[in-house]
Design an enzyme around this catalytic site. Structure first.
Site, PDB file in Angstrom:
ATOM      1  N   SER A   7       0.846  -1.190   0.000  1.00 60.98           N
ATOM      2  CA  SER A   7       0.000   0.000   0.000  1.00 60.98           C
ATOM      3  C   SER A   7       0.885   1.246   0.000  1.00 60.98           C
ATOM      4  CB  SER A   7      -0.897   0.013   1.235  1.00 60.98           C
ATOM      5  OG  SER A   7      -1.452   1.307   1.366  1.00 60.98           O
ATOM      6  N   HIS A  32      -0.774  -1.196  -4.527  1.00 58.05           N
ATOM      7  CA  HIS A  32      -2.089  -0.816  -3.994  1.00 58.05           C
ATOM      8  C   HIS A  32      -2.150   0.695  -3.825  1.00 58.05           C
ATOM      9  CE1 HIS A  32      -5.804  -1.826  -1.797  1.00 58.05           C
ATOM     10  NE2 HIS A  32      -5.483  -0.864  -0.947  1.00 58.05           N
ATOM     11  N   ASP A  34      -4.443   3.735  -2.577  1.00 57.82           N
ATOM     12  CA  ASP A  34      -5.596   4.079  -1.741  1.00 57.82           C
ATOM     13  C   ASP A  34      -6.098   5.474  -2.070  1.00 57.82           C
ATOM     14  OD1 ASP A  34      -6.021   1.811   0.060  1.00 57.82           O
ATOM     15  OD2 ASP A  34      -3.983   2.233   0.742  1.00 57.82           O
ATOM     16  N   MET A  36      -8.851   8.245  -1.304  1.00 55.09           N
ATOM     17  CA  MET A  36      -9.827   8.646  -0.274  1.00 55.09           C
ATOM     18  C   MET A  36     -10.311  10.064  -0.555  1.00 55.09           C
ATOM     19  SD  MET A  36      -7.969   7.190   3.137  1.00 55.09           S
ATOM     20  CE  MET A  36      -7.019   5.666   3.116  1.00 55.09           C
ATOM     21  N   HIS A  65      -7.808   1.151  -4.990  1.00 53.36           N
ATOM     22  CA  HIS A  65      -8.830   0.963  -3.952  1.00 53.36           C
ATOM     23  C   HIS A  65      -9.551   2.296  -3.732  1.00 53.36           C
ATOM     24  CE1 HIS A  65      -9.623  -0.121   0.584  1.00 53.36           C
ATOM     25  NE2 HIS A  65     -10.737  -0.006  -0.118  1.00 53.36           N
ATOM     26  N   MET A  67     -11.921   4.512  -1.958  1.00 47.60           N
ATOM     27  CA  MET A  67     -12.700   4.744  -0.736  1.00 47.60           C
ATOM     28  C   MET A  67     -13.354   6.101  -0.909  1.00 47.60           C
ATOM     29  SD  MET A  67      -9.907   3.210   1.890  1.00 47.60           S
ATOM     30  CE  MET A  67      -8.637   3.339   0.650  1.00 47.60           C
ATOM     31  N   MET A 136     -12.080  -5.838   4.032  1.00 48.75           N
ATOM     32  CA  MET A 136     -11.298  -4.923   4.879  1.00 48.75           C
ATOM     33  C   MET A 136     -11.049  -5.581   6.234  1.00 48.75           C
ATOM     34  SD  MET A 136     -10.532  -2.298   3.084  1.00 48.75           S
ATOM     35  CE  MET A 136      -9.673  -1.446   4.421  1.00 48.75           C
ATOM     36  N   GLY A 141      -9.559   4.080   5.994  1.00 47.38           N
ATOM     37  CA  GLY A 141      -9.277   5.485   6.280  1.00 47.38           C
ATOM     38  C   GLY A 141      -7.821   5.774   6.594  1.00 47.38           C
ATOM     39  N   PHE A 142      -7.158   4.848   7.272  1.00 50.37           N
ATOM     40  CA  PHE A 142      -5.793   5.114   7.716  1.00 50.37           C
ATOM     41  C   PHE A 142      -4.938   3.842   7.687  1.00 50.37           C
ATOM     42  CE2 PHE A 142      -8.682   8.080   9.704  1.00 50.37           C
ATOM     43  CZ  PHE A 142      -8.092   9.307   9.408  1.00 50.37           C
ATOM     44  N   GLY A 143      -3.649   4.028   7.442  1.00 52.07           N
ATOM     45  CA  GLY A 143      -2.705   2.923   7.543  1.00 52.07           C
ATOM     46  C   GLY A 143      -2.321   2.708   9.005  1.00 52.07           C
ATOM     47  N   GLY A 144      -1.633   1.616   9.278  1.00 52.60           N
ATOM     48  CA  GLY A 144      -1.060   1.385  10.598  1.00 52.60           C
ATOM     49  C   GLY A 144      -2.021   0.956  11.686  1.00 52.60           C
ATOM     50  N   ASP A 175      -6.977  -6.333   3.414  1.00 49.65           N
ATOM     51  CA  ASP A 175      -6.326  -5.022   3.488  1.00 49.65           C
ATOM     52  C   ASP A 175      -6.476  -4.457   4.888  1.00 49.65           C
ATOM     53  OD1 ASP A 175      -5.325  -2.494   3.008  1.00 49.65           O
ATOM     54  OD2 ASP A 175      -6.959  -1.858   1.685  1.00 49.65           O
ATOM     55  N   GLY A 176      -5.334  -4.259   5.556  1.00 49.70           N
ATOM     56  CA  GLY A 176      -5.325  -3.650   6.885  1.00 49.70           C
ATOM     57  C   GLY A 176      -4.656  -4.527   7.918  1.00 49.70           C
ATOM     58  N   GLY A 177      -3.522  -4.064   8.429  1.00 53.69           N
ATOM     59  CA  GLY A 177      -2.842  -4.784   9.504  1.00 53.69           C
ATOM     60  C   GLY A 177      -2.190  -6.093   9.079  1.00 53.69           C
ATOM     61  N   GLY A 197       0.881  -2.182   4.094  1.00 51.79           N
ATOM     62  CA  GLY A 197       1.469  -0.854   4.007  1.00 51.79           C
ATOM     63  C   GLY A 197       2.583  -0.674   5.001  1.00 51.79           C
TER      64      GLY A 197
HETATM   65  C1  DX5 Z   1      -6.764   1.632   4.850  1.00 51.33           C
HETATM   66  C2  DX5 Z   1      -6.158   1.345   3.508  1.00 51.33           C
HETATM   67  C3  DX5 Z   1      -5.064   0.348   3.544  1.00 51.33           C
HETATM   68  C4  DX5 Z   1      -3.865   0.741   4.389  1.00 51.33           C
HETATM   69  C5  DX5 Z   1      -3.161  -0.506   4.844  1.00 51.33           C
HETATM   70  O1  DX5 Z   1      -7.906   2.374   4.688  1.00 51.33           O
HETATM   71  O2  DX5 Z   1      -7.157   0.819   2.627  1.00 51.33           O
HETATM   72  O3  DX5 Z   1      -4.655  -0.022   2.231  1.00 51.33           O
HETATM   73  O4  DX5 Z   1      -2.964   1.569   3.724  1.00 51.33           O
HETATM   74  O5  DX5 Z   1      -2.111  -0.151   5.664  1.00 51.33           O
HETATM   75  P1  DX5 Z   1      -1.542  -1.098   6.817  1.00 51.33           P
HETATM   76  O6  DX5 Z   1      -0.952  -2.310   6.126  1.00 51.33           O
HETATM   77  O7  DX5 Z   1      -0.527  -0.242   7.482  1.00 51.33           O
HETATM   78  O8  DX5 Z   1      -2.685  -1.479   7.694  1.00 51.33           O
HETATM   79 ZN    ZN Z   2      -6.516  -0.082   0.715  1.00 50.22          ZN
END
Ligand code: DX5
Ligand code: ZN
Length: 219
Positions: A7, A32, A34, A36, A65, A67, A136, A141-144, A175-177, A197
């Site tokens: 990501s 990937h 993202d 938004m 992706h 969003m 999901m 909305g956010f990475g990490g 996608d996510g974590g 990501g």
């Molecule tokens: C969250 C994004 C993800 C995000 C994943 O809304 O869709 O793609 O960047 O990041 P990590 O791997 O850090 O959870």
């Molecule tokens: Zn994503």
């Protein structure tokens, strides 16, 4: 085959092109992206012009992706910018069937996504029309953020329904974590495309972590 899609949300935005090349050289097959809109999710990222610039030097597949609240309106911009897969949310304001058909017409692979609170059954009516489902594993909305292991029964239910219908080529993306600890569980549940990501971009050696992710996802 296990597909890793880093990501770009976690990359150094001042050096995006170089980051794409670095990920490709490290073994990532997809990128990937993202998107938004600050409306569907409480964050604003990048749009089609950024993808268009990146595509000039990209060898991997562009995994977009969306969003955003109105994916039907913007699908064409992303297709023209070079998207290969376009994922939109079933929770968006656009009509799912119309959006899937439009993405296909534009020459891209349509993909539908579900947020954590949306049950698997909501996307069952569209399974025969899409090439991928994105489950999901965090609130978009956010990475990490932390991986939601309680999404695994949803992945399993979608994989089983695809198999029941003979849709053996369906990609299921998570996608996510996703990191070297959580990826095995997601693979076991039936996912084959893994977005990651922060785990990849904060690793000192991208090739080593992508190799480890692929190994841990081989079930
Ligand atoms: C969250 C994004 C993800 C995000 C994943 O809304 O869709 O793609 O960047 O990041 P990590 O791997 O850090 O959870
Ligand atoms: Zn994503």
């Amino acid at each position: 085959m296990v597909i890793i899609s880093p990501s770009l949300l976690s990359c150094d935005f001042a050096r995006m092109g170089e980051e794409v090349t670095r990920m490709e050289e490290a073994g990532a097959q997809w990128m990937h992206i993202d998107v938004m809109d600050g409306h569907f999710v409480p964050n604003i990222t990048i749009g089609a012009p950024v993808l268009k610039s990146l595509k000039k030097q990209m060898n991997s597949l562009a995994d977009v992706h969306l969003m955003i609240s109105d994916p039907l309106k913007y699908a064409e911009d992303f297709a023209k910018a070079g998207a290969d897969y376009i994922t939109f949310h079933v929770e968006s304001d656009s009509d799912p069937v119309e959006t899937i058909e439009r993405i296909r017409e534009l020459g891209c692979h349509p993909s539908i996504s579900v947020k954590p609170m949306t049950p698997a059954e909501v996307i069952f009516p569209y399974l025969d029309k899409v090439d991928m489902v994105l489950v999901m594993t965090v609130e978009p909305g956010f990475g990490g953020q932390s991986f939601m292991a309680d999404m695994m029964p949803k992945v399993k239910a979608i994989r089983e329904e695809c198999n029941r219908r003979g849709l053996y080529d369906m990609h299921i993306q998570v996608d996510g974590g996703i990191d070297t600890v959580t990826i095995g569980e997601a693979a076991k549940a039936g996912a084959d495309v893994f977005v990651s990501g922060s785990a990849i971009f904060r690793a000192p050696d991208a090739a080593a972590i992508i190799k480890e992710l692929k190994e841990k996802a081989t079930v």
